[in-house]
Write a protein that holds these residues in place. Structure first.
Motif, mmCIF file in Angstrom:
data_model
loop_
_atom_site.group_PDB
_atom_site.id
_atom_site.type_symbol
_atom_site.label_atom_id
_atom_site.label_comp_id
_atom_site.label_asym_id
_atom_site.label_seq_id
_atom_site.Cartn_x
_atom_site.Cartn_y
_atom_site.Cartn_z
ATOM 1 N N ILE A 88 49.252 38.613 36.579
ATOM 2 C CA ILE A 88 48.355 39.699 36.171
ATOM 3 C C ILE A 88 47.320 39.179 35.181
ATOM 4 N N ASP A 89 47.759 38.406 34.203
ATOM 5 C CA ASP A 89 46.817 37.853 33.220
ATOM 6 C C ASP A 89 45.796 36.950 33.901
ATOM 7 N N GLY A 90 46.240 36.162 34.874
ATOM 8 C CA GLY A 90 45.310 35.299 35.599
ATOM 9 C C GLY A 90 44.281 36.094 36.377
ATOM 10 N N ILE A 91 44.707 37.197 36.982
ATOM 11 C CA ILE A 91 43.773 38.074 37.698
ATOM 12 C C ILE A 91 42.730 38.624 36.733
ATOM 13 N N LEU A 92 43.171 39.022 35.558
ATOM 14 C CA LEU A 92 42.249 39.611 34.581
ATOM 15 C C LEU A 92 41.243 38.580 34.060
ATOM 16 N N TYR A 93 41.676 37.340 33.869
ATOM 17 C CA TYR A 93 40.730 36.297 33.463
ATOM 18 C C TYR A 93 39.682 36.057 34.544
ATOM 19 N N ALA A 94 40.080 36.174 35.809
ATOM 20 C CA ALA A 94 39.156 35.900 36.910
ATOM 21 C C ALA A 94 38.223 37.061 37.204
ATOM 22 N N HIS A 95 38.682 38.294 36.992
ATOM 23 C CA HIS A 95 37.924 39.462 37.459
ATOM 24 C C HIS A 95 37.851 40.576 36.415
ATOM 25 N N PRO A 96 37.399 40.254 35.206
ATOM 26 C CA PRO A 96 37.362 41.292 34.161
ATOM 27 C C PRO A 96 36.363 42.400 34.458
ATOM 28 N N GLU A 97 35.368 42.101 35.303
ATOM 29 C CA GLU A 97 34.373 43.123 35.631
ATOM 30 C C GLU A 97 34.889 44.117 36.671
ATOM 31 N N ARG A 98 35.999 43.781 37.317
ATOM 32 C CA ARG A 98 36.532 44.620 38.393
ATOM 33 C C ARG A 98 37.768 45.419 37.989
ATOM 34 N N LEU A 99 38.634 44.783 37.196
ATOM 35 C CA LEU A 99 39.964 45.337 36.950
ATOM 36 C C LEU A 99 40.283 45.348 35.468
ATOM 37 N N LYS A 100 41.153 46.281 35.107
ATOM 38 C CA LYS A 100 41.695 46.292 33.754
ATOM 39 C C LYS A 100 43.189 46.617 33.832
ATOM 40 N N ASN A 101 43.889 46.188 32.796
ATOM 41 C CA ASN A 101 45.334 46.359 32.728
ATOM 42 C C ASN A 101 45.656 47.507 31.780
ATOM 43 N N VAL A 102 46.458 48.458 32.222
ATOM 44 C CA VAL A 102 46.933 49.499 31.325
ATOM 45 C C VAL A 102 47.856 48.829 30.310
ATOM 46 N N PRO A 103 47.575 48.966 29.001
ATOM 47 C CA PRO A 103 48.336 48.229 27.989
ATOM 48 C C PRO A 103 49.849 48.407 28.124
ATOM 49 N N ASP A 104 50.568 47.302 27.941
ATOM 50 C CA ASP A 104 52.035 47.288 27.946
ATOM 51 C C ASP A 104 52.639 47.697 29.281
ATOM 52 N N THR A 105 51.891 47.479 30.375
ATOM 53 C CA THR A 105 52.403 47.788 31.708
ATOM 54 C C THR A 105 52.039 46.665 32.674
ATOM 55 N N SER A 106 52.552 46.778 33.889
ATOM 56 C CA SER A 106 52.158 45.879 34.976
ATOM 57 C C SER A 106 51.222 46.602 35.938
ATOM 58 N N VAL A 107 50.413 47.505 35.388
ATOM 59 C CA VAL A 107 49.495 48.332 36.182
ATOM 60 C C VAL A 107 48.079 47.777 36.070
ATOM 61 N N LEU A 108 47.435 47.579 37.228
ATOM 62 C CA LEU A 108 46.025 47.210 37.272
ATOM 63 C C LEU A 108 45.235 48.362 37.876
#
Length: 330
Positions: free
Chosen positions: A16-36
């Protein structure tokens, strides 16, 4: 076990962290979850779509979060249903006031946990409805399921229900279209090799070097039978025939086809398979509107593939062709 991972217990978090580093303009992570969720979530006034399940099936499901498809995806541990509280956080994060549709693959844990989350969300005043995808024609009542399994045909549900939601349809209309897709999509898979769940450290089953499993599920659940390895022509015809028969396809029916790698099957082999699929459909007078070839719902590094066929009418064709922009679908 040879895998490019760190701690096997942290592999989903690291992904999940790797996805967020690659695509911050597309996706965000709900804090303290595994939800994108979509970077612009919630989209106010639009019906939101949430799906998910165990990780290990990438690009499903986070790869389908974006304009024209899902609003949120819940990433469970590898091959393990996400918990109700994680699903609830996804629902709350994407609710834009028009309601939320849950797209659930038919596995006992997924159905139970998503339904529980829906009840919790409704108690908080969020309108939620759900559909259960059961496109696998291989077996009834397999490991993890009561009834048919949900596999790669689920991606067509994401695409088409997401398209009508994007057009501003009501929750009732989005649900109707999702159910229409489920009624008209069927899939069948096979595997040449097993896969290894990182936390287990070894393959969950064995397939002899000269054998294949027909009807294999996306978590390694048994199929209909083991057989000696056959040619691509034979395998493609066998998978497709079961799908055609279950859909009762006739000459002049229009379809979309998805040929899906389970993780290690290269595009060369998929296109070899697709040659037979195209020829068989053509010989029966079935009209192929569009064919999708690639990785859509994998099973870690399993070698094998699945064939999904969606019977189309004018409405489903238009929605399938509507623009979408996600990591896994362009």
């Amino acid at each position: 076990m040879k895998k490019l991972i760190n701690d096997p217990e942290q592999v989903v978090r690291d992904m999940i962290d790797g996805i967020l580093y690659a695509h911050p303009e597309r996706l965000k992570n709900v804090p303290d979850t595994s939800v994108l969720v979509r970077a612009d979530a919630p989209v106010h006034g639009k019906v939101a779509l949430v799906s998910g399940g165990g990780s290990g099936h990438e690009p499903a499901h986070a790869g389908y979060v974006g304009k024209g498809m899902l609003d949120g995806a819940v990433c469970g541990e590898v091959f393990t249903s996400p918990t109700p509280d994680q699903v609830l956080e996804a629902i709350k994060a994407v609710d834009g006031g028009a309601g939320v549709l849950l797209v659930i693959k038919n596995y006992t844990g997924d159905v139970m946990n998503f339904e529980m989350a829906a009840e919790l969300a409704e108690a908080e005043g969020i309108q939620v409805t759900k559909v259960i995808v059961n496109d696998d024609v291989a077996v009834e009542n397999s490991t993890y399921t009561t009834g048919r399994r949900g596999i790669a045909g689920t991606v067509f549900v994401h695409k088409i229900a997401g398209a009508i939601a994007d057009q501003g349809a009501s929750l009732e209309e989005v649900e109707r279209v999702a159910l229409k897709v489920i009624d008209n999509v069927r899939s069948m898979g096979m595997a040449l090799t097993p896969c290894t769940v990182p936390a287990a450290g070894k393959a969950g089953f064995e397939i002899p070097e000269d054998e294949m499993e027909i009807g294999m599920g996306i978590h390694g659940e048994p199929g209909t039978h083991r057989a000696k390895i056959e040619s691509a022509d034979t395998v493609a015809d066998q998978l497709l025939s079961l799908v055609i028969n279950d859909l009762n396809l006739q000459a002049d029916d229009k379809v979309a086809v998805m040929l899906n790698s389970l993780g290690s099957t290269p595009q060369m082999e998929l296109y070899v398979m697709n040659k037979t699929i195209g020829k068989v459909l053509q010989s029966k007078g079935i009209i192929v509107h569009k064919t999708y070839v690639g990785e859509f719902m994998t099973s870690l590094e399993m070698a094998g593939c699945s064939v999904s066929v969606l019977k189309l009418d004018e409405e489903l064709t238009e929605l399938l062709d509507a623009k979408a922009d996600t990591l896994g679908w362009k």
